[in-house]
Design a protein around this motif. Structure first.
Motif, mmCIF file in Angstrom:
data_model
loop_
_atom_site.group_PDB
_atom_site.id
_atom_site.type_symbol
_atom_site.label_atom_id
_atom_site.label_comp_id
_atom_site.label_asym_id
_atom_site.label_seq_id
_atom_site.Cartn_x
_atom_site.Cartn_y
_atom_site.Cartn_z
ATOM 1 N N ALA A 237 14.422 39.192 -25.969
ATOM 2 C CA ALA A 237 14.683 38.147 -24.984
ATOM 3 C C ALA A 237 15.417 36.964 -25.588
ATOM 4 C CB ALA A 237 13.363 37.676 -24.366
ATOM 5 N N ALA A 238 15.691 37.007 -26.873
ATOM 6 C CA ALA A 238 16.315 35.869 -27.547
ATOM 7 C C ALA A 238 17.733 35.639 -27.038
ATOM 8 C CB ALA A 238 16.337 36.102 -29.050
ATOM 9 N N THR A 239 18.057 34.371 -26.777
ATOM 10 C CA THR A 239 19.407 33.974 -26.403
ATOM 11 C C THR A 239 19.844 32.829 -27.314
ATOM 12 O OG1 THR A 239 18.646 32.351 -24.780
ATOM 13 C CG2 THR A 239 19.003 34.605 -23.995
ATOM 14 N N ALA A 240 21.137 32.576 -27.367
ATOM 15 C CA ALA A 240 21.665 31.471 -28.164
ATOM 16 C C ALA A 240 22.906 30.923 -27.469
ATOM 17 C CB ALA A 240 21.992 31.923 -29.588
ATOM 18 N N THR A 241 23.252 29.698 -27.811
ATOM 19 C CA THR A 241 24.337 28.995 -27.117
ATOM 20 C C THR A 241 25.693 29.458 -27.623
ATOM 21 O OG1 THR A 241 22.916 27.056 -26.830
ATOM 22 C CG2 THR A 241 25.287 26.735 -26.570
ATOM 23 N N SER A 242 26.474 30.022 -26.726
ATOM 24 C CA SER A 242 27.802 30.528 -27.081
ATOM 25 C C SER A 242 28.926 29.698 -26.460
ATOM 26 C CB SER A 242 27.951 31.982 -26.630
ATOM 27 O OG SER A 242 27.766 32.079 -25.229
ATOM 28 N N LYS A 243 28.577 28.762 -25.580
ATOM 29 C CA LYS A 243 29.596 27.933 -24.941
ATOM 30 C C LYS A 243 28.994 26.578 -24.604
ATOM 31 C CE LYS A 243 32.834 27.921 -21.014
ATOM 32 N NZ LYS A 243 33.306 28.679 -19.811
ATOM 33 N N LEU A 244 29.766 25.519 -24.778
ATOM 34 C CA LEU A 244 29.313 24.164 -24.470
ATOM 35 C C LEU A 244 30.438 23.394 -23.799
ATOM 36 C CD1 LEU A 244 27.059 21.827 -26.439
ATOM 37 C CD2 LEU A 244 29.312 20.966 -25.816
ATOM 38 N N THR A 245 30.097 22.696 -22.730
ATOM 39 C CA THR A 245 31.088 21.921 -21.986
ATOM 40 C C THR A 245 30.596 20.494 -21.795
ATOM 41 O OG1 THR A 245 31.770 23.903 -20.750
ATOM 42 C CG2 THR A 245 32.406 21.765 -19.837
ATOM 43 N N VAL A 246 31.470 19.526 -22.082
ATOM 44 C CA VAL A 246 31.181 18.115 -21.870
ATOM 45 C C VAL A 246 32.216 17.575 -20.881
ATOM 46 C CG1 VAL A 246 30.958 15.827 -22.909
ATOM 47 C CG2 VAL A 246 30.250 17.858 -24.201
ATOM 48 N N VAL A 247 31.743 17.016 -19.781
ATOM 49 C CA VAL A 247 32.637 16.430 -18.776
ATOM 50 C C VAL A 247 32.330 14.944 -18.669
ATOM 51 C CG1 VAL A 247 33.379 16.433 -16.379
ATOM 52 C CG2 VAL A 247 32.757 18.588 -17.488
ATOM 53 N N ILE A 248 33.319 14.122 -18.999
ATOM 54 C CA ILE A 248 33.188 12.669 -18.861
ATOM 55 C C ILE A 248 33.800 12.298 -17.500
ATOM 56 C CG2 ILE A 248 33.770 10.430 -19.875
ATOM 57 C CD1 ILE A 248 34.141 12.033 -22.536
ATOM 58 N N LYS A 249 32.982 11.783 -16.627
ATOM 59 C CA LYS A 249 33.412 11.549 -15.250
ATOM 60 C C LYS A 249 34.433 10.409 -15.154
ATOM 61 C CE LYS A 249 29.167 13.341 -13.166
ATOM 62 N NZ LYS A 249 28.058 13.090 -12.221
ATOM 63 N N LYS A 250 35.095 10.377 -14.037
ATOM 64 C CA LYS A 250 36.137 9.360 -13.824
ATOM 65 C C LYS A 250 35.551 7.959 -13.923
ATOM 66 C CE LYS A 250 37.484 10.999 -9.849
ATOM 67 N NZ LYS A 250 38.266 11.146 -8.589
ATOM 68 N N ASN A 251 36.253 7.136 -14.662
ATOM 69 C CA ASN A 251 35.843 5.739 -14.826
ATOM 70 C C ASN A 251 37.110 4.947 -15.108
ATOM 71 O OD1 ASN A 251 34.971 3.204 -15.967
ATOM 72 N ND2 ASN A 251 32.962 4.118 -16.319
ATOM 73 N N ASP A 252 37.647 4.321 -14.082
ATOM 74 C CA ASP A 252 38.932 3.628 -14.208
ATOM 75 C C ASP A 252 38.889 2.497 -15.225
ATOM 76 O OD1 ASP A 252 39.982 5.299 -12.310
ATOM 77 O OD2 ASP A 252 39.639 3.925 -10.634
ATOM 78 N N ASP A 253 37.742 1.923 -15.421
ATOM 79 C CA ASP A 253 37.648 0.767 -16.301
ATOM 80 C C ASP A 253 37.485 1.159 -17.775
ATOM 81 O OD1 ASP A 253 37.833 -1.014 -14.150
ATOM 82 O OD2 ASP A 253 35.668 -0.866 -13.761
ATOM 83 N N CYS A 254 36.669 2.176 -18.031
ATOM 84 C CA CYS A 254 36.283 2.428 -19.423
ATOM 85 C C CYS A 254 36.494 3.855 -19.920
ATOM 86 C CB CYS A 254 34.811 2.063 -19.616
ATOM 87 S SG CYS A 254 34.483 0.298 -19.425
ATOM 88 N N ALA A 255 37.024 4.741 -19.103
ATOM 89 C CA ALA A 255 37.246 6.104 -19.584
ATOM 90 C C ALA A 255 38.637 6.573 -19.175
ATOM 91 C CB ALA A 255 36.162 7.043 -19.056
ATOM 92 N N SER A 256 38.747 7.190 -18.012
ATOM 93 C CA SER A 256 40.035 7.719 -17.570
ATOM 94 C C SER A 256 40.077 7.726 -16.050
ATOM 95 C CB SER A 256 40.226 9.139 -18.121
ATOM 96 O OG SER A 256 41.402 9.725 -17.587
ATOM 97 N N HIS A 257 41.299 7.789 -15.516
ATOM 98 C CA HIS A 257 41.468 7.863 -14.070
ATOM 99 C C HIS A 257 41.130 9.257 -13.554
ATOM 100 C CE1 HIS A 257 43.248 3.927 -14.211
ATOM 101 N NE2 HIS A 257 44.178 4.337 -15.052
ATOM 102 N N ASP A 258 40.909 10.185 -14.457
ATOM 103 C CA ASP A 258 40.557 11.550 -14.075
ATOM 104 C C ASP A 258 39.434 12.027 -14.994
ATOM 105 O OD1 ASP A 258 40.543 13.921 -12.784
ATOM 106 O OD2 ASP A 258 42.606 14.484 -13.275
ATOM 107 N N PHE A 259 38.885 13.185 -14.704
ATOM 108 C CA PHE A 259 37.833 13.736 -15.555
ATOM 109 C C PHE A 259 38.404 14.078 -16.934
ATOM 110 C CE2 PHE A 259 36.145 14.389 -11.334
ATOM 111 C CZ PHE A 259 34.778 14.208 -11.494
#
Length: 471
Positions: A237-259
């Motif tokens: 039953a053992a599983t392990a992490t093979s994929k990781l995704t980080v999504v930084i949401k839209k933030n016009d002031d401090c990140a980006s106008h898009d994801f």
């Protein structure tokens, strides 16, 4: 000829019976009608009758209290908190471009060297302090990874405004996270995922889970982190992490106008976001840094003061996150099952302690569903210098898969969390042996591994109370 006292507690302490602090009374057996000395069977009442509790002088009580206080405060005596504060200040200065090494090396090396020099100077008498040694070893390992020299510049602490000892330059930057209460220091929480997978939640709960497929680790109005876990072997039953995704949401002031998205999958750990950039937002308030190409990256979001570390070890990933408590609280508003916040669902959790207990005595690999014996796995995990839950997880992974990369994963995850928050070592027991919480026997009774220790402690406590009552 006189009867000889039986070999037992009183027999061994008979020489000390005259000492006022030892009141052990000799227990002699009587001869039988045949003239032989019968075998002595000790019953509880006879053993208790043969012993008396030694009084504890007031001065001894003070000595015990002093020793306990000393042990509790030993980590502070080694200057770890002071050095951690200096490292944070130097690290912030390095990221802000305020450190210009004369030999052209990476400014972050100056920050780590500042940390190490401080630890060496403050810990002259801490060679036997395990917490101190772990913290020091983590800094040395980090410097080796980055190729930092042992000798070189250190951050000049005299340049720090004494009225603002912690990260004074951040107030000059746009999109810097600030606590709602400026009079209180920012409180951080940590989450880690590694191995089979094993989870440390923001609440410092430890779990081993199946969670096959895609799962959310963190999800709030600023960021989403998701992992995909695949089976390690077909028959377990053992599983392990093979994929990781980080999504930084839209933030016009401090990140980006898009994801802004970062994706990593087996044999592909990029050093940039999907758009090809390594940073976003004003003053690079979102940035990704390659610590070891193809093996280790770090994502920092300054506007929520959050650090994410991703490593690829073998075919699988480890994940470590440090996030302010205020931001973690915002994740509670989302109904999504978040592993870092709520932990794994009960039906997805694995009772790893029961697994280890049931298979601890198997020495023939053909007798059970194990890939490595408990004894061999424990030896390898001790060599990898992991403790407590990370030691248990390391043994579990080796017994279920036989893949030694999981020992490296446990070691690196523990080092990452220690590096992100050195205070974590204060909560460790530094245990390097398996501790079976309970073993279920066929009779239905439960035997606790620390039953004898607690019984002895309780007996001593009762003795002290009785002595105090009679004095």
């Amino acid at each position: 000829m006189r009867n000889q006292p039986p070999i037992g507690i009183c027999g061994r302490l008979s020489k000390m019976s005259r000492d006022p602090y030892f009141g052990c009374r000799e227990y002699r057996s009587e001869r039988s009608s045949t003239g032989r000395v019968p075998s002595v069977t000790y019953e509880w009442k006879e053993v208790m009758a043969s012993l008396s509790c030694p009084p504890m002088p007031p001065i001894l009580s003070l000595v015990v209290i002093f020793i306990l206080v000393y042990l509790i405060d030993s980590s502070n005596a080694c200057g770890m908190q002071l050095c951690n504060d200096r490292w944070r200040t130097a690290e912030d200065a390095a990221y802000r471009g305020l450190i210009k090494p004369r030999n052209g090396e990476d400014p972050i090396c100056v920050a780590h060297r500042t940390h190490l020099v401080c630890l060496i100077a403050e810990g002259v008498n801490c060679k036997t302090n395990l917490q101190y040694q772990l913290a020091k070893r983590a800094v040395i390992h980090k410097m080796k990874q980055l190729g930092c020299n042992d000798v070189g510049d250190i951050f000049n602490m005299t340049n720090v405004d004494p009225r603002r000892p912690r990260l004074p330059v951040r107030d000059n930057l746009i999109c810097t996270f600030r606590s709602r209460d400026p009079n209180k220091p920012i409180q951080y929480q940590h989450c880690g995922l590694f191995g089979d997978p094993h989870l440390r939640t923001f609440k410092d709960e430890f779990q081993t889970c199946k969670v096959e497929g895609a799962w959310s680790l963190v999800q709030n109005k600023h960021i989403v982190v998701m992992v995909t876990n695949n089976p390690v072997k077909d028959h377990v039953a053992a599983t392990a992490t093979s994929k990781l995704t980080v999504v930084i949401k839209k933030n016009d002031d401090c990140a980006s106008h898009d994801f802004v998205t970062y994706k990593a999958q087996t044999n592909d750990l990029p050093g940039t976001f999907e758009n090809g950039h390594s940073h976003a937002g004003p003053d690079e308030s979102v940035a990704i840094r390659v610590m070891d190409p193809g093996k280790h990256v770090e994502i920092y979001l300054r506007f929520i003061d959050t650090t994410i570390r991703v490593r690829q070890i073998g075919r699988y990933f480890t994940f470590a996150m440090k996030m302010p408590q205020e931001i973690v609280g915002q994740s509670l508003d989302d109904d999504t099952q978040q592993l870092c916040v709520q932990g794994c669902p009960e039906q997805e959790q694995i009772n790893y302690k029961k697994y280890l207990a049931d298979r601890r005595k198997i020495i023939d690999l053909h007798q059970g569903d194990i890939a490595m014996t408990s004894e061999r796995a424990s030896e390898l995990c001790r060599q990898s210098q992991v403790v407590d839950f990370y030691f248990d997880s390391c043994v579990f992974d080796l017994m279920t898969t036989g893949d030694k990369n999981f020992t490296v994963a446990a070691h690196q995850l523990l080092e990452d969390l220690t590096d992100l928050s050195p205070d974590i070592v204060k909560t460790q027991e530094n245990r390097t042996y398996l501790e079976y919480d309970e073993i279920h026997l066929s009779s239905g009774y439960r035997i606790h591994s620390n039953f004898i220790s607690w019984t002895c402690a309780l007996a001593v406590f009762v003795c002290l109370l009785l002595e105090h009552a009679t004095s």
